[in-house]
Design a protein around this motif. Structure first.
Motif, short mmCIF file in Angstrom:
data_model
loop_
_atom_site.label_atom_id
_atom_site.label_comp_id
_atom_site.label_asym_id
_atom_site.label_seq_id
_atom_site.Cartn_x
_atom_site.Cartn_y
_atom_site.Cartn_z
N ILE A 181 0.83 -1.21 0.00
CA ILE A 181 0.00 0.00 0.00
C ILE A 181 0.87 1.26 0.00
CG2 ILE A 181 -0.21 0.13 2.51
CD1 ILE A 181 -3.01 0.85 0.04
N LYS A 182 2.17 1.08 0.19
CA LYS A 182 3.07 2.22 0.32
C LYS A 182 3.13 3.07 -0.96
CE LYS A 182 7.45 2.84 2.54
NZ LYS A 182 8.75 2.25 2.86
N ALA A 183 3.31 2.45 -2.11
CA ALA A 183 3.44 3.20 -3.37
C ALA A 183 2.16 3.96 -3.72
CB ALA A 183 3.85 2.26 -4.50
N PRO A 184 0.96 3.33 -3.64
CA PRO A 184 -0.25 4.11 -3.94
C PRO A 184 -0.48 5.27 -2.98
CG PRO A 184 -0.74 1.78 -4.08
CD PRO A 184 0.65 1.91 -3.54
N LEU A 185 -0.13 5.09 -1.70
CA LEU A 185 -0.29 6.18 -0.75
C LEU A 185 0.64 7.35 -1.06
CD1 LEU A 185 -0.80 4.48 2.72
CD2 LEU A 185 -2.40 5.89 1.48
#
Length: 98
Positions: A14-18
């Protein structure tokens, strides 16, 4: 429902989309605040900037999550049963074992 450790699980961070949504939200927030000010002699419109940030952040997360779900592969056993799980390849055949 238990998980089967032998089957590979589809996982995504979820790190990249956030981070992407945060950057897009910051760009939209700064642009909205500056554009809504209306000149250098007026106060910066932080309220409009925060609103633009929130809308852009949520919209980016929504689009990324829908695209992630669309790219996910379906399980191989899906669509081989009867009723709502009926196979569309052979709609009139009975499932094996009946």
């Amino acid at each position: 429902m238990g998980s089967n450790p032998s089957k590979p699980q589809w996982q995504q961070s979820i790190k990249a989309p956030l981070i992407f949504s945060l950057v897009m939200g910051l760009i939209a927030g700064v642009t909205g605040a500056v554009a809504a000010t209306g000149g250098s002699d007026k106060a910066l419109r932080i309220d409009v900037g925060l609103t633009a940030f929130g809308i852009a952040f949520i919209a980016c997360l929504l689009v990324i999550s829908v695209m992630s779900m669309a790219g996910k592969e379906n399980p191989k056993d899906m669509g081989t049963g009867s009723g709502v799980n009926r196979s569309s390849a052979n709609p009139d055949q009975k499932p094996k074992g009946h």
